[in-house]
Enzyme design. Structure first.
Site, PDB file in Angstrom:
ATOM      1  N   HIS A   1       0.843  -1.201   0.000  1.00 18.30           N
ATOM      2  CA  HIS A   1       0.000   0.000   0.000  1.00 18.30           C
ATOM      3  C   HIS A   1       0.877   1.250   0.000  1.00 18.30           C
ATOM      4  O   HIS A   1       1.940   1.260   0.613  1.00 18.30           O
ATOM      5  CB  HIS A   1      -0.902   0.033   1.237  1.00 18.30           C
ATOM      6  CG  HIS A   1      -1.940  -1.059   1.255  1.00 18.30           C
ATOM      7  ND1 HIS A   1      -2.718  -1.322   2.344  1.00 18.30           N
ATOM      8  CD2 HIS A   1      -2.314  -1.953   0.297  1.00 18.30           C
ATOM      9  CE1 HIS A   1      -3.538  -2.317   2.063  1.00 18.30           C
ATOM     10  NE2 HIS A   1      -3.307  -2.724   0.842  1.00 18.30           N
TER      11      HIS A   1
ATOM     12  N   LYS B   1       4.899  -2.435  15.407  1.00 13.42           N
ATOM     13  CA  LYS B   1       6.359  -2.343  15.446  1.00 13.42           C
ATOM     14  C   LYS B   1       7.050  -3.614  15.969  1.00 13.42           C
ATOM     15  O   LYS B   1       8.256  -3.793  15.778  1.00 13.42           O
ATOM     16  CB  LYS B   1       6.786  -1.177  16.350  1.00 13.42           C
ATOM     17  CG  LYS B   1       6.621   0.165  15.708  1.00 13.42           C
ATOM     18  CD  LYS B   1       7.803   0.496  14.814  1.00 13.42           C
ATOM     19  CE  LYS B   1       7.509   1.617  13.870  1.00 13.42           C
ATOM     20  NZ  LYS B   1       7.055   1.205  12.552  1.00 13.42           N
TER      21      LYS B   1
ATOM     22  N   TYR C   1      -7.164   3.530  10.171  1.00 10.39           N
ATOM     23  CA  TYR C   1      -7.004   3.758  11.608  1.00 10.39           C
ATOM     24  C   TYR C   1      -8.064   4.779  12.007  1.00 10.39           C
ATOM     25  O   TYR C   1      -8.012   5.933  11.565  1.00 10.39           O
ATOM     26  CB  TYR C   1      -5.617   4.321  11.925  1.00 10.39           C
ATOM     27  CG  TYR C   1      -4.491   3.296  11.830  1.00 10.39           C
ATOM     28  CD1 TYR C   1      -4.048   2.606  12.958  1.00 10.39           C
ATOM     29  CD2 TYR C   1      -3.862   3.018  10.625  1.00 10.39           C
ATOM     30  CE1 TYR C   1      -3.020   1.672  12.885  1.00 10.39           C
ATOM     31  CE2 TYR C   1      -2.830   2.081  10.536  1.00 10.39           C
ATOM     32  CZ  TYR C   1      -2.422   1.417  11.670  1.00 10.39           C
ATOM     33  OH  TYR C   1      -1.411   0.490  11.604  1.00 10.39           O
TER      34      TYR C   1
ATOM     35  N   TYR D   1       6.300   5.164  10.918  1.00 14.64           N
ATOM     36  CA  TYR D   1       5.503   3.981  10.565  1.00 14.64           C
ATOM     37  C   TYR D   1       6.310   3.040   9.679  1.00 14.64           C
ATOM     38  O   TYR D   1       6.294   1.824   9.864  1.00 14.64           O
ATOM     39  CB  TYR D   1       4.233   4.431   9.840  1.00 14.64           C
ATOM     40  CG  TYR D   1       3.149   3.387   9.734  1.00 14.64           C
ATOM     41  CD1 TYR D   1       2.203   3.230  10.747  1.00 14.64           C
ATOM     42  CD2 TYR D   1       3.060   2.564   8.618  1.00 14.64           C
ATOM     43  CE1 TYR D   1       1.194   2.279  10.643  1.00 14.64           C
ATOM     44  CE2 TYR D   1       2.055   1.608   8.511  1.00 14.64           C
ATOM     45  CZ  TYR D   1       1.128   1.467   9.525  1.00 14.64           C
ATOM     46  OH  TYR D   1       0.133   0.530   9.429  1.00 14.64           O
TER      47      TYR D   1
ATOM     48  N   PRO E   1       0.427  -2.734  20.260  1.00 16.40           N
ATOM     49  CA  PRO E   1       0.350  -3.135  18.849  1.00 16.40           C
ATOM     50  C   PRO E   1       0.154  -2.005  17.845  1.00 16.40           C
ATOM     51  O   PRO E   1       0.465  -2.193  16.670  1.00 16.40           O
ATOM     52  CB  PRO E   1      -0.858  -4.084  18.822  1.00 16.40           C
ATOM     53  CG  PRO E   1      -1.670  -3.739  20.009  1.00 16.40           C
ATOM     54  CD  PRO E   1      -0.696  -3.263  21.048  1.00 16.40           C
TER      55      PRO E   1
HETATM   56  C1  DHB Z   1      -2.200  -4.958  11.977  1.00 18.73           C
HETATM   57  C2  DHB Z   1      -1.781  -4.846  13.271  1.00 18.73           C
HETATM   58  C3  DHB Z   1      -1.368  -3.619  13.747  1.00 18.73           C
HETATM   59  O1  DHB Z   1      -0.958  -3.500  15.014  1.00 18.73           O
HETATM   60  C4  DHB Z   1      -1.399  -2.500  12.945  1.00 18.73           C
HETATM   61  O2  DHB Z   1      -1.004  -1.304  13.451  1.00 18.73           O
HETATM   62  C5  DHB Z   1      -1.813  -2.615  11.649  1.00 18.73           C
HETATM   63  C6  DHB Z   1      -2.210  -3.855  11.162  1.00 18.73           C
HETATM   64  C7  DHB Z   1      -2.635  -6.274  11.463  1.00 18.73           C
HETATM   65  O3  DHB Z   1      -2.687  -7.235  12.235  1.00 18.73           O
HETATM   66  O4  DHB Z   1      -2.938  -6.383  10.269  1.00 18.73           O
END
Ligand code: DHB
Length: 391
Positions: A72, A294, A199, A382, A290
């Site tokens: 992406h 990272k 998000y 990111y 999460p």
């Molecule tokens: C996923 C997990 C994440 O913590 C994130 O920021 C984006 C995607 C995932 O599991 O696809």
């Protein structure tokens, strides 16, 4: 039994380290308490930093990834009923790669097996002996106690593993923080609702739409850390997801939910990440919440540096890089912590958040999507920055 590097834990850190060492002609043995199929099936995060993709590709692990991953240009931030695209490729020159962690693990295990690599599954580490002298990993396998003598031990067995616990009291400090929320994660049989990850920050809490395949989607909802699976019947999940991701003219595609999980959120860093001949990597050394995905990427960056340090030791008889491993990694680990903490606090509603806090958070989101400088900071964080390249 004897090897050069004894590796505890067959997660991303342990398996990739074993692969990188093999490429340098260094022998290792990996042990893990779990059966192989459990390791290959456990669903974790799915986003790879550009540097992680580049490394995996350079070391021969990029073939299926190139074929099956989603690439992406950026992500969407959604708040106040509006969607804002963050074009990470334009802002930071990389792509967002979605390729689930367990697929990386399958590729790694296949590569190790093809190279005749030694891995012991269902082998539980019981004790580490003499980490300052001649290390031994004592483990149980097939009802028998075994001893693996090694030059060094790599502790890649996660934050609750034996290796983090083997760091000497008083010799290492664990910096920790917990968060007053968790994620409720689901897998859904449905087509993607969006062409890139969403998000969403909403008064009812955070939500995230991610993907796994054209027919399988990964979605998360902020929930209470005490919530159990049974607290979230399907109807409640869809009501919340629809409310939190609502935007003009946009429809959330639902489907059969095939998997539910509560993901806890905490931050932790062990300082230093080494003691004697024991080196920690991945979650054994540090844990991130999460948001921003990272964890896997930090683990990959750890073992990239650690493998080079082992190569310097064995090839050049130069131990300086090993001695510096923790000092080399910690600044990057703390950058990862800072980023994960920031993205988490920016997007989640904390219990007890005051109207002031809420408006301050909203102002930060508004500024982020209207300032190219702030958006570029999000994009570089990111996509990650890589301190070294793997030669
Ligand atoms: C996923 C997990 C994440 O913590 C994130 O920021 C984006 C995607 C995932 O599991 O696809």
């Amino acid at each position: 039994m004897r090897t050069q590097v004894g590796i505890v834990g067959a997660g991303p850190a342990g398996l990739l380290l074993s692969h990188l060492l093999h490429l340098q002609g260094i022998a290792s043995v990996v042990i893990d308490a779990r059966p192989r199929d459990e390791i290959e099936r456990t669903i974790r995060a799915g986003v790879l930093e550009q540097g992680t993709v580049d490394l995996l590709t350079r070391v021969g692990l990029g073939e299926r990834l190139a074929r099956e991953a989603f690439f992406h240009r950026g992500v969407y931030l959604r708040f106040g009923g509006r969607t804002h695209h963050v074009d990470m490729q334009a802002l930071a020159g990389g792509l967002v790669t979605i390729y689930p962690q367990h697929e990386v693990l399958k590729d790694l295990i296949r590569a190790r097996l093809d190279a005749g690599g030694e891995m012991w599954f269902e082998a539980r580490a019981l004790a580490l002996e003499d980490i300052d002298g001649s290390p031994v990993i004592v483990f149980a396998h097939g009802g028998r106690e075994q001893r693996l003598e090694c030059d060094f031990i790599a502790g890649c067995d996660g934050s609750h593993g034996l290796c983090a616990g083997a760091m000497p009291d008083g010799g290492a400090t664990r910096y920790e923080r917990s968060y007053p929320f968790a994620w409720f994660g689901i897998l859904v049989e449905a087509p993607p609702s969006s062409d890139e990850l969403v998000y969403a920050s909403h008064a009812r809490g955070f939500a995230l739409l991610s993907t796994r395949s054209p027919t399988l989607q990964r979605m998360y909802l902020q929930c209470d850390p005490a919530d159990r699976i049974d607290d979230w019947p399907d109807e409640r999940i869809w009501t919340e997801l629809r409310a939190r991701t609502a935007a003009d003219g946009w429809v959330l595609k639902d489907g059969r939910i095939t998997h539910k999980i509560v993901v806890g959120m905490r931050s932790a860093v062990m300082e230093p990440m080494q003691q004697g001949r024991l080196f920690l990597a991945g979650d054994a050394a540090h844990v991130v919440p999460p948001t921003g995905a990272k964890g896997l990427n930090l683990a990959v960056a750890d073992v990239e540096v650690l493998a080079q340090a082992f190569a310097r030791h064995y090839r050049d008889r130069d131990g300086a890089a090993l001695a510096r491993y923790s000092a080399d990694r910690l600044p990057h680990v703390w950058k990862g912590q800072r980023f994960s903490y920031w993205m988490t606090s920016l997007l989640h509603r904390a219990p007890g958040e005051t109207p002031f806090d809420e408006r301050r958070r909203r102002a930060e989101l508004d500024e982020l999507v209207s300032s190219p400088h702030l958006a570029a900071a999000l994009a570089t964080g990111y996509l990650g920055v890589r301190p070294l390249t793997y030669a």
